[in-house]
Design an enzyme around this catalytic site. Structure first.
Site, PDB file in Angstrom:
ATOM      1  CG  HIS A 154      -1.962  -1.106   1.134  1.00  0.00           C
ATOM      2  ND1 HIS A 154      -2.667  -1.550   2.237  1.00  0.00           N
ATOM      3  CD2 HIS A 154      -2.390  -1.874   0.096  1.00  0.00           C
ATOM      4  CE1 HIS A 154      -3.473  -2.531   1.874  1.00  0.00           C
ATOM      5  NE2 HIS A 154      -3.319  -2.745   0.585  1.00  0.00           N
ATOM      6  CB  CYS A 162       5.109  15.367 -13.677  1.00  0.00           C
ATOM      7  SG  CYS A 162       5.921  15.807 -12.103  1.00  0.00           S
ATOM      8  N   GLY A 165      -0.692 -10.248  12.029  1.00  0.00           N
ATOM      9  CA  GLY A 165      -1.334  -9.001  12.410  1.00  0.00           C
ATOM     10  C   GLY A 165      -2.233  -8.403  11.364  1.00  0.00           C
ATOM     11  CB  SER A 197      -8.669  -8.590   9.945  1.00  0.00           C
ATOM     12  OG  SER A 197      -8.740  -7.390   9.184  1.00  0.00           O
ATOM     13  CG  ASN A 248      -5.220 -10.756  13.275  1.00  0.00           C
ATOM     14  OD1 ASN A 248      -4.545  -9.730  13.230  1.00  0.00           O
ATOM     15  ND2 ASN A 248      -6.545 -10.728  13.275  1.00  0.00           N
ATOM     16  CB  ILE A 249      -5.678 -10.098  18.510  1.00  0.00           C
ATOM     17  CG1 ILE A 249      -4.314 -10.389  19.140  1.00  0.00           C
ATOM     18  CG2 ILE A 249      -6.742 -10.006  19.597  1.00  0.00           C
ATOM     19  CD1 ILE A 249      -3.824  -9.306  20.071  1.00  0.00           C
ATOM     20  N   GLY A 250      -8.274 -11.891  16.954  1.00  0.00           N
ATOM     21  CA  GLY A 250      -9.603 -11.734  16.384  1.00  0.00           C
ATOM     22  C   GLY A 250      -9.756 -12.468  15.068  1.00  0.00           C
TER      23      GLY A 250
END
Length: 363
Positions: A185, A196, A300, A302, A326-328
């Site tokens: 990203h 330009c 880390g 989702s 990952n948490i969740g």
């Protein structure tokens, strides 16, 4: 169009600290508040103290420590692979004091609405608001330091246990730890001309903003020594948790944005906003790596943004096992081989002490 969750870090330089820790708050400052002296505290104790502080500030989501079984399973996942691909997300940076988005105390929980690519391009008012808040929060944002998770990943890559690495994050913390991931990203450390294509370093852009807005620069410098909310500080109020709010009457008319030095065009952070797409060449590189890996590890994230989820899906379709720390919940929970609900900084460093991954002097 894909919406890009992690690219919002740039827009959230100020507002993402709403629930959390001022970025300039260093581990050294934290330990100075502890009852024991720094000289008597080990590196592990320092990390634990810092993590506890972040948990209390609700920057790091709640989670039980990883079990011995979790660590063993992750070790086996690493030990059996030779072409491991790693994808990291916002959860990697929470332990550096940078809040995430989708956790219970993330930016979205406060009602924050990120700027879109279309809004940034079409509205001069939106651009002034964006750059004013971003300029004000830049010093705090760049004061964040790599966490134990970042350092552990750098060590694992150094000894050849990671074949390819992609990050959704735009904060460059991986680079500062020693990795060189593909930035899916983009990065907040570069500003690019939409007309330009000319790009400049963010620090140079900050200097240009300072020249065009000397009163703003003075106001930011005086935040901690003048009356909060006063006209002298341009209505900016710095909360105890590190957020900076700016009264719109100041940025709406009194904030000037630099133009491109080459063509006079519009400058934008070199990140993928909501409503925009990952550049094709970059997306193709990530996809090629996903299809060619023999295992895919998510750290880390989702995977709620399509740009990240499609990589995990492609790896799965190519026959690679998927592991997620990952948490969740994540978007890929239905087809992963291994899912561990834990903080990255509490499990990755423990790998460095195990079997063939063990590294002398690393804790």
């Amino acid at each position: 169009m894909a919406t890009m969750q992690s690219s919002l870090k740039y827009d959230l330089v100020c507002s993402r600290t709403r629930k959390g820790l001022p970025f300039q708050f260093s581990i050294r400052q934290l330990l100075a508040k502890c009852s024991h002296s720094t000289s008597q505290t080990t590196a592990k104790d320092q990390n634990k103290s810092y993590l506890q502080f972040l948990r209390e500030k609700k920057i790091v989501p709640e989670s039980d420590p990883p079990s011995t079984k979790d660590v063993n399973l992750l070790y086996q996942f690493f030990d059996q692979r030779r072409k491991l691909m790693v994808l990291t997300g916002a959860g990697m940076s929470t332990e550096s004091g940078i809040p995430d988005y989708r956790s219970p105390n993330g930016a979205y929980s406060s009602g924050f609405k990120p700027i879109t690519h279309q809004e940034f391009v079409r509205s001069s008012r939106a651009r002034r608001r964006y750059w004013a808040r971003s300029y004000a929060g830049w010093r705090r944002f760049t004061a964040a330091q790599p966490s134990a998770a970042h350092r552990a990943l750098a060590s694992l890559e150094k000894v050849g246990r990671i074949n390819y690495m992609v990050t959704q994050n735009v904060d460059r913390l991986h680079h500062r730890a020693g990795n060189n991931p593909l930035e899916l990203h983009g990065t907040v450390y570069t500003v690019v001309c939409l007309q330009c294509g000319y790009s400049i370093n963010r620090d140079l852009f900050q200097d240009q903003v300072k020249i065009l807005n000397p009163k703003w620069a003075s106001a930011i410098e005086s935040l901690e020594c003048s009356n909060p909310g006063s006209d002298k500080s341009f209505g900016m109020q710095q909360r105890p948790d590190g957020d900076i709010e700016i009264d719109e009457k100041f940025w709406e008319q009194d904030f000037n944005i630099p133009d491109c030095l080459q063509c006079g065009g519009m400058l934008k952070p070199d990140v993928v906003f909501f409503g925009d797409n990952v550049p094709k060449e970059r997306a193709d590189k990530a996809m090629e790596a996903a299809k060619g890996c023999d295992a895919f590890l998510v750290l880390g994230s989702s995977l709620m943004t399509m740009s990240a989820f499609r990589l995990a899906r492609a790896a799965k379709e190519a026959g690679a096992p998927i592991a997620i720390i990952n948490i969740g919940e994540t978007r890929a929970d239905d087809f992963v081989s291994l899912k561990i609900n834990a903080r990255c900084g509490e499990i990755l460093p423990r790998l460095l002490e195990m079997g063939c991954l063990a590294m002398p002097g690393v804790s």
